[in-house]
Design a protein around this motif. Structure first.
Motif, mmCIF file in Angstrom:
data_model
loop_
_atom_site.group_PDB
_atom_site.id
_atom_site.type_symbol
_atom_site.label_atom_id
_atom_site.label_comp_id
_atom_site.label_asym_id
_atom_site.label_seq_id
_atom_site.Cartn_x
_atom_site.Cartn_y
_atom_site.Cartn_z
ATOM 1 N N ASP A 186 66.885 122.996 12.084
ATOM 2 C CA ASP A 186 65.454 122.872 11.813
ATOM 3 C C ASP A 186 64.740 124.126 12.317
ATOM 4 O O ASP A 186 64.670 124.372 13.520
ATOM 5 C CB ASP A 186 64.907 121.624 12.508
ATOM 6 C CG ASP A 186 63.464 121.330 12.149
ATOM 7 O OD1 ASP A 186 62.797 122.234 11.608
ATOM 8 O OD2 ASP A 186 63.004 120.212 12.427
ATOM 9 N N SER A 238 61.749 124.790 12.616
ATOM 10 C CA SER A 238 60.599 124.512 13.475
ATOM 11 C C SER A 238 61.006 124.377 14.942
ATOM 12 O O SER A 238 60.147 124.373 15.831
ATOM 13 C CB SER A 238 59.889 123.233 13.021
ATOM 14 O OG SER A 238 60.680 122.078 13.270
ATOM 15 N N GLU A 276 54.877 124.936 20.923
ATOM 16 C CA GLU A 276 54.975 124.953 19.464
ATOM 17 C C GLU A 276 56.112 124.058 18.982
ATOM 18 O O GLU A 276 55.973 123.311 18.008
ATOM 19 C CB GLU A 276 55.187 126.380 18.975
ATOM 20 C CG GLU A 276 53.997 127.300 19.193
ATOM 21 C CD GLU A 276 54.318 128.746 18.857
ATOM 22 O OE1 GLU A 276 55.481 129.009 18.459
ATOM 23 O OE2 GLU A 276 53.424 129.607 18.989
ATOM 24 N N TRP A 323 57.464 121.508 20.549
ATOM 25 C CA TRP A 323 57.195 120.092 20.853
ATOM 26 C C TRP A 323 56.189 119.496 19.863
ATOM 27 O O TRP A 323 56.145 118.283 19.663
ATOM 28 C CB TRP A 323 56.683 119.947 22.277
ATOM 29 C CG TRP A 323 56.938 118.598 22.869
ATOM 30 C CD1 TRP A 323 56.023 117.622 23.132
ATOM 31 C CD2 TRP A 323 58.195 118.055 23.254
ATOM 32 N NE1 TRP A 323 56.635 116.513 23.666
ATOM 33 C CE2 TRP A 323 57.972 116.753 23.749
ATOM 34 C CE3 TRP A 323 59.501 118.550 23.243
ATOM 35 C CZ2 TRP A 323 59.004 115.954 24.222
ATOM 36 C CZ3 TRP A 323 60.535 117.750 23.715
ATOM 37 C CH2 TRP A 323 60.275 116.471 24.187
ATOM 38 N N ALA A 324 55.400 120.359 19.228
ATOM 39 C CA ALA A 324 54.414 119.895 18.251
ATOM 40 C C ALA A 324 54.979 119.850 16.834
ATOM 41 O O ALA A 324 54.231 119.636 15.876
ATOM 42 C CB ALA A 324 53.186 120.806 18.284
ATOM 43 N N SER A 325 56.293 120.045 16.675
ATOM 44 C CA SER A 325 56.914 120.052 15.353
ATOM 45 C C SER A 325 56.638 118.748 14.609
ATOM 46 O O SER A 325 56.742 117.659 15.171
ATOM 47 C CB SER A 325 58.428 120.258 15.486
ATOM 48 O OG SER A 325 59.075 120.041 14.250
ATOM 49 N N ARG A 326 56.269 118.871 13.342
ATOM 50 C CA ARG A 326 56.017 117.679 12.525
ATOM 51 C C ARG A 326 57.277 116.857 12.294
ATOM 52 O O ARG A 326 57.210 115.668 11.957
ATOM 53 C CB ARG A 326 55.436 118.117 11.174
ATOM 54 C CG ARG A 326 54.066 118.771 11.266
ATOM 55 C CD ARG A 326 53.579 119.175 9.889
ATOM 56 N NE ARG A 326 52.247 119.798 9.959
ATOM 57 C CZ ARG A 326 51.600 120.256 8.885
ATOM 58 N NH1 ARG A 326 52.166 120.169 7.680
ATOM 59 N NH2 ARG A 326 50.407 120.801 9.015
ATOM 60 N N ASN A 327 58.421 117.494 12.450
ATOM 61 C CA ASN A 327 59.685 116.794 12.200
ATOM 62 C C ASN A 327 60.159 115.999 13.404
ATOM 63 O O ASN A 327 61.228 115.381 13.348
ATOM 64 C CB ASN A 327 60.755 117.808 11.795
ATOM 65 C CG ASN A 327 60.403 118.549 10.515
ATOM 66 O OD1 ASN A 327 59.720 118.006 9.652
ATOM 67 N ND2 ASN A 327 60.851 119.788 10.399
ATOM 68 N N GLY A 328 59.418 116.052 14.504
ATOM 69 C CA GLY A 328 59.801 115.293 15.692
ATOM 70 C C GLY A 328 60.242 116.183 16.835
ATOM 71 O O GLY A 328 60.572 117.367 16.638
ATOM 72 N N HIS A 329 60.242 115.613 18.033
ATOM 73 C CA HIS A 329 60.607 116.371 19.228
ATOM 74 C C HIS A 329 62.110 116.663 19.243
ATOM 75 O O HIS A 329 62.914 115.876 18.746
ATOM 76 C CB HIS A 329 60.270 115.574 20.495
ATOM 77 C CG HIS A 329 58.819 115.262 20.640
ATOM 78 N ND1 HIS A 329 57.833 116.087 20.178
ATOM 79 C CD2 HIS A 329 58.189 114.190 21.205
ATOM 80 C CE1 HIS A 329 56.648 115.560 20.455
ATOM 81 N NE2 HIS A 329 56.836 114.404 21.064
#
Length: 407
Positions: free
Chosen positions: A240, A242, A262, A264-270
């Protein structure tokens, strides 16, 4: 200065430039061309020939024995070894690893009876200069005034590959493909072990934070970020983007702090696993973990690169892969000295392994620890067990599935 004197000075300099490569290519103890032969070959006066040979004596390239002639000097007896560190040694975020390697190299050569000349540049951490910022080194090296050169951190670019590889003076570089001799760090092996460590703990979304300047000797792979993606694919994991941050500059304080925020703020999850490729970035990452309130290792297991014999502090358990700067300096010194002695069986490169330090019990450090943009109130030190990966054959047995990539 009269026109005649200027012409004579130019002739003298040109003659030295003609004779120097011949002296550099010869073996210590061999008889060198005498002043009468120099005068005859180049059509100069005996005085000019004598002055040119005297200049080569002053440079430590030849010795003259009255009544016997001129001979090639043992350069190690008359010339220093140059140690080049193009990094700005005054910069607060200059790599402690490179500083330590340079310092230990100077000590190592002195212990072996050689003189040292240290050259320091002005390059900021994470940057690569196209030209020497320590021009004195370039002048001394190209003029044959050094018996050997150890490049701890040097300029990049195709020109410098020719500069070093075609030189008669033996030279070695740390993680530098431009020099004749090379010492590499097994970052590829370290990354494979770190991923396997996290996978065995059940981690499936693994993140990566690094400077982005790391290189790997793997055809078709673009840096450690590319190798990271390849390793994840080999293990059936998704890469990923991200969760990958490798565009930081070491001079940027708090870069690791921003990188983890940045990620930790991934839309795909932590992520549930994190690999940090630099111990200075790790201090920033620790501050980010505290500010985000991340539970380690509950939510996130952490592995970091480190320098051997330099304790890292954090208020949570973590594993680390440590490279030893002293061992790197010893390897560089040994390879260079063998080349300077013209030992026929001397190796041309060596890859340095690492020590794996497993996360253990958390204990309080002896002094407060400050990292990144903020100070953490509690200081902690990790006493860890050591698993030795210094022998690459051990790494091969433990990680045969990735051997084609990180060998």
């Amino acid at each position: 200065m009269s026109d005649k004197n200027i012409e004579r000075e130019l002739l003298h300099s040109k003659l030295i430039r003609e004779l120097r490569p011949e002296a550099l290519a010869a073996v210590a103890g061999e008889r060198f061309i005498g002043e009468h032969d120099v005068a005859s070959r180049y059509g100069v006066s005996a005085v000019t020939a004598r002055e040119a040979l005297r200049a080569l004596v002053q440079e430590g390239l030849v010795v003259r024995h009255r009544g016997s002639g001129t001979y090639i000097a043992d350069r190690m007896e008359f010339q220093p070894v140059g140690v080049l560190l193009e990094l700005d040694i005054s910069h607060p975020r200059t790599s402690p690893f490179h500083l330590r390697v340079a310092q230990r190299l100077c000590t190592w050569f002195r212990e072996h009876g050689l003189r040292i000349r240290l050259y320091a540049g002005t390059v900021d951490p994470g940057e690569h200069a196209e030209e020497f910022t320590a021009p004195e080194f370039a002048d001394d090296f190209s003029s044959g005034r050094l018996c050997g050169a150890a490049v701890v951190y040097g300029p990049w670019g195709t020109y410098w590959k020719e500069f070093f590889s075609t030189a008669h003076t033996p030279n070695i570089g740390l993680w530098n493909d431009h020099t004749k001799l090379r010492v590499h760090l097994d970052y590829a092996g370290m990354l494979g072990v770190a991923i396997d460590k996290l996978v065995t703990e059940g981690r499936r979304r693994i993140a990566l934070i690094g400077w982005g300047m790391e290189r790997v000797d793997v055809p078709g792979i673009d840096g450690l970020a590319g190798l990271f993606r390849k390793y994840l694919e080999q293990r059936g994991l998704d890469a990923d983007d991200s969760l990958i941050r490798t565009s930081f500059q070491p001079a940027q304080v708090g870069a690791g702090w921003e990188g983890l925020h940045e990620i930790w703020a991934s839309r795909n999850g932590h992520p549930d696993g994190l690999i940090v490729l630099d111990d200075m970035l790790f201090s920033d990452v620790c501050a980010a973990i505290a500010s985000l309130g991340i539970d380690v290792p509950g939510q996130l297991a952490v592995v970091t690169h480190a320098n051997a014999n330099v304790p890292l502090a954090a208020p949570f358990p973590f594993s680390r892969a440590a490279f030893d700067p002293d061992a790197c300096a010893e390897a560089m010194g040994g390879l260079l000295l063998a080349a300077m002695r013209r030992e026929s069986a001397a190796a041309t490169e060596q890859t340095m392994g690492f020590e794996w330090h497993e996360a253990g019990r958390v204990a309080r450090a002896s002094r407060p620890w400050v990292g990144g943009r903020q100070a953490l109130a509690a200081g902690w030190l990790m006493p860890m067990g050591v698993f030795n990966h210094k022998e690459r054959r051990d790494h091969k047995e433990a990680h045969a599935d990735g051997e084609a990539i990180h060998r």
